[in-house]
Scaffold this motif. Structure first.
Motif, PDB file in Angstrom:
ATOM      1  N   GLN A 120       0.981  -1.200  -0.255  1.00  0.00           N
ATOM      2  CA  GLN A 120       0.169   0.470  -0.047  1.00  0.00           C
ATOM      3  C   GLN A 120       0.989   1.395  -0.225  1.00  0.00           C
ATOM      4  O   GLN A 120       1.452   1.170   0.458  1.00  0.00           O
ATOM      5  CB  GLN A 120      -0.743   0.075   0.985  1.00  0.00           C
ATOM      6  CG  GLN A 120      -2.217  -1.127   1.630  1.00  0.00           C
ATOM      7  CD  GLN A 120      -2.882  -0.903   2.594  1.00  0.00           C
ATOM      8  OE1 GLN A 120      -3.312   0.287   2.850  1.00  0.00           O
ATOM      9  NE2 GLN A 120      -3.198  -1.553   3.586  1.00  0.00           N
ATOM     10  N   TYR A 121       0.414   1.919  -0.476  1.00  0.00           N
ATOM     11  CA  TYR A 121       1.413   3.634  -0.818  1.00  0.00           C
ATOM     12  C   TYR A 121       0.475   4.671  -1.477  1.00  0.00           C
ATOM     13  O   TYR A 121      -0.236   4.001  -3.049  1.00  0.00           O
ATOM     14  CB  TYR A 121       3.131   3.585  -1.644  1.00  0.00           C
ATOM     15  CG  TYR A 121       3.302   4.478  -1.386  1.00  0.00           C
ATOM     16  CD1 TYR A 121       3.640   5.202  -0.206  1.00  0.00           C
ATOM     17  CD2 TYR A 121       3.209   5.354  -2.974  1.00  0.00           C
ATOM     18  CE1 TYR A 121       4.754   6.473  -0.043  1.00  0.00           C
ATOM     19  CE2 TYR A 121       4.389   6.876  -2.443  1.00  0.00           C
ATOM     20  CZ  TYR A 121       4.972   7.022  -0.678  1.00  0.00           C
ATOM     21  OH  TYR A 121       5.790   8.302  -1.156  1.00  0.00           O
ATOM     22  N   LEU A 122      -0.378   5.027  -0.874  1.00  0.00           N
ATOM     23  CA  LEU A 122      -0.925   6.707  -1.327  1.00  0.00           C
ATOM     24  C   LEU A 122      -2.060   6.255  -1.913  1.00  0.00           C
ATOM     25  O   LEU A 122      -2.853   6.909  -2.401  1.00  0.00           O
ATOM     26  CB  LEU A 122       0.031   7.384  -2.558  1.00  0.00           C
ATOM     27  CG  LEU A 122       1.101   8.207  -1.505  1.00  0.00           C
ATOM     28  CD1 LEU A 122       2.015   8.699  -2.718  1.00  0.00           C
ATOM     29  CD2 LEU A 122       0.961   8.839  -0.723  1.00  0.00           C
ATOM     30  N   GLY A 123      -2.639   5.346  -0.957  1.00  0.00           N
ATOM     31  CA  GLY A 123      -3.761   5.332  -1.551  1.00  0.00           C
ATOM     32  C   GLY A 123      -4.058   3.850  -2.733  1.00  0.00           C
ATOM     33  O   GLY A 123      -5.489   3.682  -3.243  1.00  0.00           O
ATOM     34  N   PHE A 124      -2.797   3.503  -2.986  1.00  0.00           N
ATOM     35  CA  PHE A 124      -3.229   2.433  -3.918  1.00  0.00           C
ATOM     36  C   PHE A 124      -2.560   1.327  -3.826  1.00  0.00           C
ATOM     37  O   PHE A 124      -1.806   0.796  -2.858  1.00  0.00           O
ATOM     38  CB  PHE A 124      -1.997   3.121  -5.309  1.00  0.00           C
ATOM     39  CG  PHE A 124      -2.468   4.034  -5.915  1.00  0.00           C
ATOM     40  CD1 PHE A 124      -3.705   3.791  -6.939  1.00  0.00           C
ATOM     41  CD2 PHE A 124      -2.448   5.478  -5.439  1.00  0.00           C
ATOM     42  CE1 PHE A 124      -4.031   4.853  -7.465  1.00  0.00           C
ATOM     43  CE2 PHE A 124      -2.262   6.458  -6.070  1.00  0.00           C
ATOM     44  CZ  PHE A 124      -3.602   6.466  -7.323  1.00  0.00           C
ATOM     45  N   LEU A 125      -3.348  -0.132  -4.218  1.00  0.00           N
ATOM     46  CA  LEU A 125      -2.278  -1.730  -3.504  1.00  0.00           C
ATOM     47  C   LEU A 125      -1.303  -1.101  -4.680  1.00  0.00           C
ATOM     48  O   LEU A 125      -1.914  -1.503  -6.011  1.00  0.00           O
ATOM     49  CB  LEU A 125      -3.600  -2.594  -3.574  1.00  0.00           C
ATOM     50  CG  LEU A 125      -4.083  -2.074  -2.044  1.00  0.00           C
ATOM     51  CD1 LEU A 125      -5.155  -3.362  -2.230  1.00  0.00           C
ATOM     52  CD2 LEU A 125      -3.536  -2.232  -0.768  1.00  0.00           C
ATOM     53  N   SER A 161      -9.671  -0.505  -1.348  1.00  0.00           N
ATOM     54  CA  SER A 161     -10.916  -0.550  -1.315  1.00  0.00           C
ATOM     55  C   SER A 161     -11.806   0.301  -0.685  1.00  0.00           C
ATOM     56  O   SER A 161     -13.114   0.692  -0.470  1.00  0.00           O
ATOM     57  CB  SER A 161     -11.926  -2.303  -0.662  1.00  0.00           C
ATOM     58  OG  SER A 161     -11.207  -2.943   0.458  1.00  0.00           O
ATOM     59  N   ALA A 162     -11.086   0.554   0.706  1.00  0.00           N
ATOM     60  CA  ALA A 162     -11.516   1.031   1.363  1.00  0.00           C
ATOM     61  C   ALA A 162     -11.462   2.817   0.984  1.00  0.00           C
ATOM     62  O   ALA A 162     -13.060   3.728   1.818  1.00  0.00           O
ATOM     63  CB  ALA A 162     -10.686   1.487   3.131  1.00  0.00           C
ATOM     64  N   SER A 163     -10.828   3.149   0.175  1.00  0.00           N
ATOM     65  CA  SER A 163     -11.600   4.936  -0.375  1.00  0.00           C
ATOM     66  C   SER A 163     -12.256   4.586  -1.136  1.00  0.00           C
ATOM     67  O   SER A 163     -12.857   5.073  -1.301  1.00  0.00           O
ATOM     68  CB  SER A 163      -9.694   4.561  -1.282  1.00  0.00           C
ATOM     69  OG  SER A 163      -8.417   4.642  -0.651  1.00  0.00           O
ATOM     70  N   LEU A 164     -12.613   3.444  -1.860  1.00  0.00           N
ATOM     71  CA  LEU A 164     -13.678   3.216  -2.882  1.00  0.00           C
ATOM     72  C   LEU A 164     -15.164   3.236  -1.944  1.00  0.00           C
ATOM     73  O   LEU A 164     -16.178   3.577  -2.876  1.00  0.00           O
ATOM     74  CB  LEU A 164     -13.480   2.147  -4.082  1.00  0.00           C
ATOM     75  CG  LEU A 164     -12.588   1.898  -5.101  1.00  0.00           C
ATOM     76  CD1 LEU A 164     -12.345   0.724  -5.194  1.00  0.00           C
ATOM     77  CD2 LEU A 164     -13.194   3.226  -6.141  1.00  0.00           C
ATOM     78  N   ALA A 165     -14.984   2.434  -1.050  1.00  0.00           N
ATOM     79  CA  ALA A 165     -15.932   2.687  -0.256  1.00  0.00           C
ATOM     80  C   ALA A 165     -16.989   3.868   0.829  1.00  0.00           C
ATOM     81  O   ALA A 165     -17.714   4.066   0.433  1.00  0.00           O
ATOM     82  CB  ALA A 165     -16.140   1.290   0.363  1.00  0.00           C
ATOM     83  N   ARG A 166     -15.390   4.382   1.218  1.00  0.00           N
ATOM     84  CA  ARG A 166     -15.724   6.106   1.329  1.00  0.00           C
ATOM     85  C   ARG A 166     -16.128   6.653   0.323  1.00  0.00           C
ATOM     86  O   ARG A 166     -17.515   7.467   0.949  1.00  0.00           O
ATOM     87  CB  ARG A 166     -14.208   5.974   2.192  1.00  0.00           C
ATOM     88  CG  ARG A 166     -14.645   7.452   3.376  1.00  0.00           C
ATOM     89  CD  ARG A 166     -13.167   7.228   3.507  1.00  0.00           C
ATOM     90  NE  ARG A 166     -12.018   7.425   3.075  1.00  0.00           N
ATOM     91  CZ  ARG A 166     -10.812   6.774   3.466  1.00  0.00           C
ATOM     92  NH1 ARG A 166     -11.195   5.145   4.138  1.00  0.00           N
ATOM     93  NH2 ARG A 166      -9.955   6.081   2.626  1.00  0.00           N
ATOM     94  N   TYR A 167     -15.299   6.594  -0.396  1.00  0.00           N
ATOM     95  CA  TYR A 167     -16.408   7.468  -1.485  1.00  0.00           C
ATOM     96  C   TYR A 167     -18.073   7.114  -1.912  1.00  0.00           C
ATOM     97  O   TYR A 167     -18.401   8.220  -2.531  1.00  0.00           O
ATOM     98  CB  TYR A 167     -15.574   7.017  -3.274  1.00  0.00           C
ATOM     99  CG  TYR A 167     -15.481   8.812  -3.899  1.00  0.00           C
ATOM    100  CD1 TYR A 167     -15.177   9.636  -4.140  1.00  0.00           C
ATOM    101  CD2 TYR A 167     -16.416   8.519  -4.706  1.00  0.00           C
ATOM    102  CE1 TYR A 167     -15.753  10.664  -4.342  1.00  0.00           C
ATOM    103  CE2 TYR A 167     -16.770   9.492  -5.090  1.00  0.00           C
ATOM    104  CZ  TYR A 167     -16.239  10.289  -5.490  1.00  0.00           C
ATOM    105  OH  TYR A 167     -16.913  11.497  -6.074  1.00  0.00           O
TER     106      TYR A 167
END
Length: 180
Positions: free
Chosen positions: A77-82, A92-98
């Motif tokens: 993980q780095y800067l919101g990417f895997l 996936s957490a970033s996508l779910a939050r958005y």
């Protein structure tokens, strides 16, 4: 942190590694035999600044070539990417939050329009439809400065079809929420 960056970058270069930092996120890419020494060096330099490393947020990922393909011991993980050695995706957490923020925003826009139309009808005026263009600009690829447009830019820069596939689902969710 400029002096810290200079010292760490020089050290990483001396051992055949690479150093990246964005705000408080650091990425050290080092040969396997230098992993422990590089981590210890970075931590000692951070302590010199009176800062500390959060062990629960520190990850060590090993990459290997297997059958001509790069593979990882676990996704990095780095800067919101895997990155798993083969593909780059959004967390996936970033996508779910958005998606949650988008859903709440669309519900709010619909409730506001319903309230305004109730007042319009009471005044004898015709109701107006939902302002979809504003919703599209705020929550879809049609906007310029939102998570989705950022994701598509990242997908283009990193040539990542999996990111585009992840973002496509957000369009469908927006359409479903508007129709609900």
């Amino acid at each position: 942190m400029f002096e810290f960056d200079f010292v760490v970058k020089n050290y990483m270069n001396s051992i055949g590694g690479t150093y990246f930092r964005y705000c408080d996120d650091m990425l050290l890419i080092v040969p396997p035999e230098a992993k422990s020494a590089a981590k210890a060096f970075a931590e000692s330099e951070i302590k010199k600044l009176g800062l500390s490393v959060q062990d629960e947020k520190t990850e060590c990922v090993d990459f290997h070539m297997r059958e001509g393909k790069l593979s990882a011991s676990k996704p990095m993980q780095y800067l919101g990417f895997l990155f798993d050695g083969q593909r780059i995706i959004l967390r996936s957490a970033s996508l779910a939050r958005y998606a949650d923020r988008m859903k709440r925003g669309i519900k709010f826009a619909k409730a506001t329009m319903k309230k305004r139309n109730f007042a319009r009808v009471a005044r004898g005026e015709a109701p107006k439809p939902l302002f979809r263009s504003q919703i599209y600009k705020r929550y879809t690829y049609l906007g310029r400065r939102n998570f989705v447009s950022y994701g598509y830019r990242a997908a283009r820069v990193m040539d990542s079809a999996p990111i585009r596939k992840q973002l496509k689902k957000l369009w469908k969710k927006a359409q479903a929420e508007i129709a609900a």
